[in-house]
Design a protein around this motif. Structure first.
Motif, PDB file in Angstrom:
ATOM      1  N   MET A 138       0.846  -1.202   0.000  1.00  0.00           N
ATOM      2  CA  MET A 138       0.000   0.000   0.000  1.00  0.00           C
ATOM      3  C   MET A 138       0.876   1.245   0.000  1.00  0.00           C
ATOM      4  O   MET A 138       2.074   1.196   0.273  1.00  0.00           O
ATOM      5  N   HIS A 139       0.230   2.384  -0.287  1.00  0.00           N
ATOM      6  CA  HIS A 139       0.923   3.669  -0.227  1.00  0.00           C
ATOM      7  C   HIS A 139      -0.063   4.754   0.176  1.00  0.00           C
ATOM      8  O   HIS A 139      -1.244   4.720  -0.195  1.00  0.00           O
ATOM      9  N   PHE A 140       0.448   5.719   0.948  1.00  0.00           N
ATOM     10  CA  PHE A 140      -0.339   6.868   1.383  1.00  0.00           C
ATOM     11  C   PHE A 140       0.001   8.056   0.495  1.00  0.00           C
ATOM     12  O   PHE A 140       1.160   8.472   0.416  1.00  0.00           O
ATOM     13  N   PHE A 141      -1.019   8.595  -0.188  1.00  0.00           N
ATOM     14  CA  PHE A 141      -0.870   9.781  -1.029  1.00  0.00           C
ATOM     15  C   PHE A 141      -1.530  10.958  -0.306  1.00  0.00           C
ATOM     16  O   PHE A 141      -2.761  11.016  -0.207  1.00  0.00           O
ATOM     17  N   VAL A 157      -4.508   0.404  -1.372  1.00  0.00           N
ATOM     18  CA  VAL A 157      -4.181  -0.878  -0.730  1.00  0.00           C
ATOM     19  C   VAL A 157      -4.393  -2.028  -1.704  1.00  0.00           C
ATOM     20  O   VAL A 157      -5.448  -2.140  -2.334  1.00  0.00           O
ATOM     21  N   ASN A 158      -3.385  -2.904  -1.796  1.00  0.00           N
ATOM     22  CA  ASN A 158      -3.523  -4.143  -2.567  1.00  0.00           C
ATOM     23  C   ASN A 158      -4.307  -5.187  -1.780  1.00  0.00           C
ATOM     24  O   ASN A 158      -4.228  -5.237  -0.549  1.00  0.00           O
ATOM     25  N   HIS A 159      -5.011  -6.046  -2.504  1.00  0.00           N
ATOM     26  CA  HIS A 159      -5.674  -7.222  -1.921  1.00  0.00           C
ATOM     27  C   HIS A 159      -5.169  -8.438  -2.687  1.00  0.00           C
ATOM     28  O   HIS A 159      -5.595  -8.709  -3.802  1.00  0.00           O
ATOM     29  N   GLU A 160      -4.249  -9.163  -2.047  1.00  0.00           N
ATOM     30  CA  GLU A 160      -3.476 -10.165  -2.789  1.00  0.00           C
ATOM     31  C   GLU A 160      -4.297 -11.363  -3.223  1.00  0.00           C
ATOM     32  O   GLU A 160      -4.231 -11.792  -4.374  1.00  0.00           O
ATOM     33  N   TYR A 161      -5.043 -11.961  -2.322  1.00  0.00           N
ATOM     34  CA  TYR A 161      -5.791 -13.161  -2.657  1.00  0.00           C
ATOM     35  C   TYR A 161      -6.958 -13.292  -1.702  1.00  0.00           C
ATOM     36  O   TYR A 161      -7.252 -12.373  -0.923  1.00  0.00           O
ATOM     37  N   VAL A 162      -7.677 -14.405  -1.769  1.00  0.00           N
ATOM     38  CA  VAL A 162      -8.821 -14.628  -0.891  1.00  0.00           C
ATOM     39  C   VAL A 162      -8.714 -16.006  -0.260  1.00  0.00           C
ATOM     40  O   VAL A 162      -8.138 -16.931  -0.827  1.00  0.00           O
ATOM     41  N   ASP A 163      -9.260 -16.111   0.933  1.00  0.00           N
ATOM     42  CA  ASP A 163      -9.432 -17.397   1.594  1.00  0.00           C
ATOM     43  C   ASP A 163     -10.895 -17.772   1.410  1.00  0.00           C
ATOM     44  O   ASP A 163     -11.785 -17.219   2.056  1.00  0.00           O
ATOM     45  N   GLN A 164     -11.151 -18.721   0.510  1.00  0.00           N
ATOM     46  CA  GLN A 164     -12.531 -19.022   0.142  1.00  0.00           C
ATOM     47  C   GLN A 164     -13.288 -19.744   1.245  1.00  0.00           C
ATOM     48  O   GLN A 164     -14.517 -19.762   1.235  1.00  0.00           O
ATOM     49  N   LYS A 165     -12.582 -20.293   2.221  1.00  0.00           N
ATOM     50  CA  LYS A 165     -13.268 -20.890   3.371  1.00  0.00           C
ATOM     51  C   LYS A 165     -13.854 -19.818   4.274  1.00  0.00           C
ATOM     52  O   LYS A 165     -14.812 -20.079   5.013  1.00  0.00           O
ATOM     53  N   LEU A 166     -13.259 -18.617   4.241  1.00  0.00           N
ATOM     54  CA  LEU A 166     -13.758 -17.506   5.053  1.00  0.00           C
ATOM     55  C   LEU A 166     -14.578 -16.522   4.245  1.00  0.00           C
ATOM     56  O   LEU A 166     -15.384 -15.768   4.798  1.00  0.00           O
ATOM     57  N   LEU A 167     -14.386 -16.515   2.935  1.00  0.00           N
ATOM     58  CA  LEU A 167     -15.076 -15.550   2.074  1.00  0.00           C
ATOM     59  C   LEU A 167     -16.563 -15.842   1.949  1.00  0.00           C
ATOM     60  O   LEU A 167     -17.385 -14.929   1.833  1.00  0.00           O
ATOM     61  N   PHE A 168     -16.935 -17.127   1.996  1.00  0.00           N
ATOM     62  CA  PHE A 168     -18.324 -17.533   1.801  1.00  0.00           C
ATOM     63  C   PHE A 168     -18.874 -18.189   3.075  1.00  0.00           C
ATOM     64  O   PHE A 168     -18.129 -18.852   3.800  1.00  0.00           O
ATOM     65  N   ILE A 582       2.560 -10.171   8.302  1.00  0.00           N
ATOM     66  CA  ILE A 582       2.722  -8.727   8.428  1.00  0.00           C
ATOM     67  C   ILE A 582       3.268  -8.223   7.108  1.00  0.00           C
ATOM     68  O   ILE A 582       4.313  -8.669   6.637  1.00  0.00           O
ATOM     69  N   THR A 583       2.563  -7.275   6.502  1.00  0.00           N
ATOM     70  CA  THR A 583       2.962  -6.835   5.173  1.00  0.00           C
ATOM     71  C   THR A 583       2.413  -5.447   4.900  1.00  0.00           C
ATOM     72  O   THR A 583       1.535  -4.953   5.605  1.00  0.00           O
ATOM     73  N   GLY A 584       2.928  -4.817   3.861  1.00  0.00           N
ATOM     74  CA  GLY A 584       2.472  -3.481   3.514  1.00  0.00           C
ATOM     75  C   GLY A 584       2.925  -2.471   4.545  1.00  0.00           C
ATOM     76  O   GLY A 584       2.717  -2.663   5.746  1.00  0.00           O
ATOM     77  N   ILE A 585       3.548  -1.393   4.108  1.00  0.00           N
ATOM     78  CA  ILE A 585       4.004  -0.384   5.059  1.00  0.00           C
ATOM     79  C   ILE A 585       4.111   0.959   4.344  1.00  0.00           C
ATOM     80  O   ILE A 585       4.627   1.046   3.234  1.00  0.00           O
ATOM     81  N   THR A 586       3.586   1.984   4.987  1.00  0.00           N
ATOM     82  CA  THR A 586       3.674   3.348   4.477  1.00  0.00           C
ATOM     83  C   THR A 586       3.427   4.282   5.651  1.00  0.00           C
ATOM     84  O   THR A 586       3.022   3.837   6.725  1.00  0.00           O
ATOM     85  N   ALA A 587       3.696   5.557   5.481  1.00  0.00           N
ATOM     86  CA  ALA A 587       3.591   6.491   6.593  1.00  0.00           C
ATOM     87  C   ALA A 587       3.199   7.874   6.096  1.00  0.00           C
ATOM     88  O   ALA A 587       3.307   8.179   4.899  1.00  0.00           O
ATOM     89  N   THR A 588       2.743   8.690   7.023  1.00  0.00           N
ATOM     90  CA  THR A 588       2.531  10.094   6.704  1.00  0.00           C
ATOM     91  C   THR A 588       3.885  10.763   6.492  1.00  0.00           C
ATOM     92  O   THR A 588       4.910  10.276   6.979  1.00  0.00           O
ATOM     93  N   PRO A 589       3.928  11.885   5.773  1.00  0.00           N
ATOM     94  CA  PRO A 589       5.225  12.517   5.495  1.00  0.00           C
ATOM     95  C   PRO A 589       6.041  12.851   6.737  1.00  0.00           C
ATOM     96  O   PRO A 589       7.280  12.786   6.697  1.00  0.00           O
ATOM     97  N   ASP A 590       5.376  13.182   7.848  1.00  0.00           N
ATOM     98  CA  ASP A 590       6.120  13.524   9.061  1.00  0.00           C
ATOM     99  C   ASP A 590       6.496  12.311   9.903  1.00  0.00           C
ATOM    100  O   ASP A 590       7.147  12.441  10.940  1.00  0.00           O
ATOM    101  N   GLY A 591       6.090  11.120   9.466  1.00  0.00           N
ATOM    102  CA  GLY A 591       6.483   9.897  10.149  1.00  0.00           C
ATOM    103  C   GLY A 591       5.796   9.649  11.477  1.00  0.00           C
ATOM    104  O   GLY A 591       6.225   8.774  12.233  1.00  0.00           O
ATOM    105  N   THR A 592       4.710  10.353  11.773  1.00  0.00           N
ATOM    106  CA  THR A 592       4.039  10.166  13.063  1.00  0.00           C
ATOM    107  C   THR A 592       2.908   9.150  13.014  1.00  0.00           C
ATOM    108  O   THR A 592       2.424   8.716  14.063  1.00  0.00           O
TER     109      THR A 592
END
Length: 648
Positions: A138-141, A157-168, A582-592
């Motif tokens: 993901m990325h914060f614009f 935000v990306n959505h990589e795949y699905v777990d079909q046992k939980l999706l339905f 744990i995946t995907g990482i982005t931040a506000t410009p000031d890093g807070t």
């Protein structure tokens, strides 16, 4: 990512990095002088920051399991108290920090949109108007001006795949066209406006809010266009799938990367056999377990064989143009893209990308001219340039080899027809020029000050020798290289190992890990923040997580760590819920405000069990902890209680 055995599909005898490391770094060199000494030799003292630089000689077990000794040093970059290993169904962060759950799977994009149904009964139509499943890159614009840039923006935000046992509600035993439609809608990308108000972040209505799914119209640019015979599918060009990591461009667009796209295709036709090109990408009759081909002929590789050629690309999305069509940029090659990290030198862009499979390669695309000039002329900088693949020599040097038709072995005599063919069969082109096999090359990040490039090699078995420090690389490591003259457009580099992951109590797999380094395995997501901290996210397979039989019983749930590349110190910053990555990482410009994704909580694990339609909460119930609900992937926002910068 989807939990697989990561079987390789590279049949070549090209050299592997593990063979090269074995030649370059003998056991005596590593244990006697430490990795830092070797690193300093080719990167110079300023670049030295390998594991072991501030601890005892590597390769020697001791210090106690999970002692985290290197988490209590004096690095100026790491100003937090390390958290312990955890097997709890929770997100744990250091004292003085807060965690807020944001936009979990099923969150409506608009306040008047379809509400999340905790029994999984939302329809396919509902899902197209809701945040997708299994958040990844993901990325914060920022959209605000001045200080408001830190309080409002678009989170893509990306959505990589699905777990079909939980999706339905009833799981995936029987698939229908409606179920396939919902699964397609849960893939792709969410663009959603967020704002900090009342001390918390929240998603808000916006004209920019949109979903790009597996059924969204797309187009192609570069050498491979929709007019190409190999893209002649039985249906319109639709969708993006298995959206793993990401990138963003200097001109404000988002790059989403199609990784394990082969998993969605299969057939029940017993007479079908894969071509050489299809086999090279892991295409099979069985597919990856989704079984979409049984309900939608679009994914039947025997009935619609060219459809799969429309996947495996980097896709550009303009988050500020909600009616724009996503574009698959074919000059970047067709592989299992883990990410697309963009940097620039003298206005020429460079895009680094790993091919996430055991024994695959590292690539970079170098723009041909100023991206600003190309944009002024109405041309895409991602269409004009050259794709290269990396070779690593045993003396700590490396070369980028062009993948250009007519050069070297990429000729008609060798079976290639033109540049479009080279890009459609990027893996085979890289095979032909002798690229170096790597142990699952994943995320790439570039240090904003030194220019050092870090690559996560999650784990693998791409080939080893008796003198290789890692005979079996079950824990992974992080590669570092520096381009010639510090110029990312150059075609040679020097390289070494920055950090080894692992458990030194298990030998030989855990060798070369400092005894006081926090235990972690399978590094995946990487990001160097503006201050120079290297954030490391882990993706230990759920078939290994917490198991003694897989030598992961001391490491706990997946985690995120922060490292100081200058001293080699690492501290564990976050641990995740059961079954999650744990995946995907982005931040506000000031890093807070730091945004991190918790992917697939509650997925089946060999240690905790397996969810079922009757009990979807068997592994995890994060983040809702609803006794009648189910686990949901989500973004978490991490902030300091004192409002200061994260990690400091």
């Amino acid at each position: 990512m989807r939990d697989t055995d990561d079987a390789a599909s590279n049949p070549t005898d090209n050299p592997s990095l593990s063979d090269i490391i074995a030649t370059r770094l003998s056991r005596r060199t590593l244990v006697g002088g430490g990795i830092a000494a070797v690193t300093a030799g080719f990167l110079g003292v300023a670049g030295a920051g390998a594991a072991g630089a501030s601890g005892p000689a590597v390769g020697r077990p001791g210090g106690g399991i999970g002692s985290g000794g290197s988490g209590h040093g004096s690095s100026r970059l790491l100003g937090f108290a390390e958290v312990p290993i955890s097997t709890a169904d929770a997100v744990v962060v250091p004292e003085g920090y807060t965690v807020q759950v944001l936009i979990p799977w099923g969150t409506p994009l608009a306040r008047n949109g379809p509400a999340w149904k905790k029994d999984g009964s939302n329809s396919a139509a509902d899902q197209t108007l809701q945040v997708g499943m299994h958040h990844d890159g993901m990325h914060f614009f920022p959209t605000g001006r001045g200080s408001d840039a830190n309080r409002e923006g678009l989170l893509v935000v990306n959505h990589e795949y699905v777990d079909q046992k939980l999706l339905f509600p009833d799981g995936d035993a029987v698939l229908t066209p409606e179920k396939v439609g919902k699964a397609l809608a849960a893939h792709g990308v969410s663009v959603i406006a967020i704002r900090q108000q009342g001390g918390k972040w929240t998603n808000v209505d916006s004209r920019y809010n949109r979903r790009v799914t597996g059924a969204t119209p797309v187009t192609f640019s570069g050498p491979v266009t929709l007019r190409h015979a190999e893209l002649a599918s039985n249906n319109a060009a639709l969708g993006t799938l298995n959206n793993c990591a990401n990138g963003h461009t200097p001109w404000g667009t988002y790059l989403t990367c199609e990784e394990n796209w082969n998993s969605y295709f299969g057939t029940t036709d017993t007479t079908w056999t894969p071509s050489a090109a299809q086999s090279r990408y892991g295409v099979s009759a069985a597919g990856g377990g989704y079984k979409w081909h049984t309900a939608d002929a679009r994914f039947d590789v025997a009935k619609n064989p060219k459809e799969l050629n429309r996947f495996g690309w980097v896709v550009e999305i303009d988050p500020f143009a909600p009616k724009s069509t996503p574009v698959k940029r074919t000059a970047l090659g067709r592989i299992k893209h883990e990410g697309a990290t963009v940097v620039e030198h003298d206005e020429r862009i460079v895009v680094y990308t790993g091919d996430d499979e055991n024994g695959e390669y590292l690539y970079k695309f170098v723009g041909s001219q100023s991206w600003k000039k190309l944009r002024r002329e109405g041309r895409s900088p991602l269409d004009h340039g050259t794709l290269y693949v990396a070779t690593f020599a045993d003396n700590g040097t490396g070369t980028w080899v062009p993948l250009v038709f007519g050069q070297g072995r990429l000729t008609a005599a060798a079976g290639f027809t033109d540049q479009a063919d080279v890009l459609l069969r990027t893996r085979q082109a890289a095979d032909a020029v002798g690229a170096t096999k790597l142990d699952r090359p994943e995320w790439v990040t570039v240090h904003p000050r030194t220019g050092d490039v870090f690559v996560s090699l999650t784990n693998g078995t791409s080939g080893s020798t008796a003198v290789n420090p890692r005979k079996t690389n079950i824990y992974g490591h992080i590669l570092r290289f520096r381009e010639k003259k510090g110029n990312c457009t150059e075609l040679s580099f020097t390289w070494d190992i920055a950090f080894y992951a692992g458990d030194p109590s298990y030998l030989p797999e855990g060798e070369f890990v400092p005894a006081n380094q926090p235990l972690f395995g399978s590094p995946d997501g990487l990001w160097v923040d503006p201050d120079g901290r290297l954030w490391i996210e882990t993706d230990v397979s759920n078939s290994s997580q917490n198991l003694a039989t897989r030598k992961y019983d001391h490491i706990g749930n997946n985690q995120m760590l922060a490292a100081d590349p200058g001293t080699g110190e690492i501290r564990r910053f976050l641990t995740g819920p059961r079954g999650s990555e744990i995946t995907g990482i982005t931040a506000t410009p000031d890093g807070t405000s730091l945004f991190v994704n918790i992917q697939h909580p509650g997925e089946a694990t060999a240690f905790f069990g397996e969810p079922t339609p009757a009990n979807p909460r068997a592994v995890s119930n994060w983040p809702d902890f609803d006794p009648a609900g189910r686990p949901r992937a989500a973004t978490v926002v991490i902030r300091r209680k004192d409002g200061r910068k994260i990690g400091s």
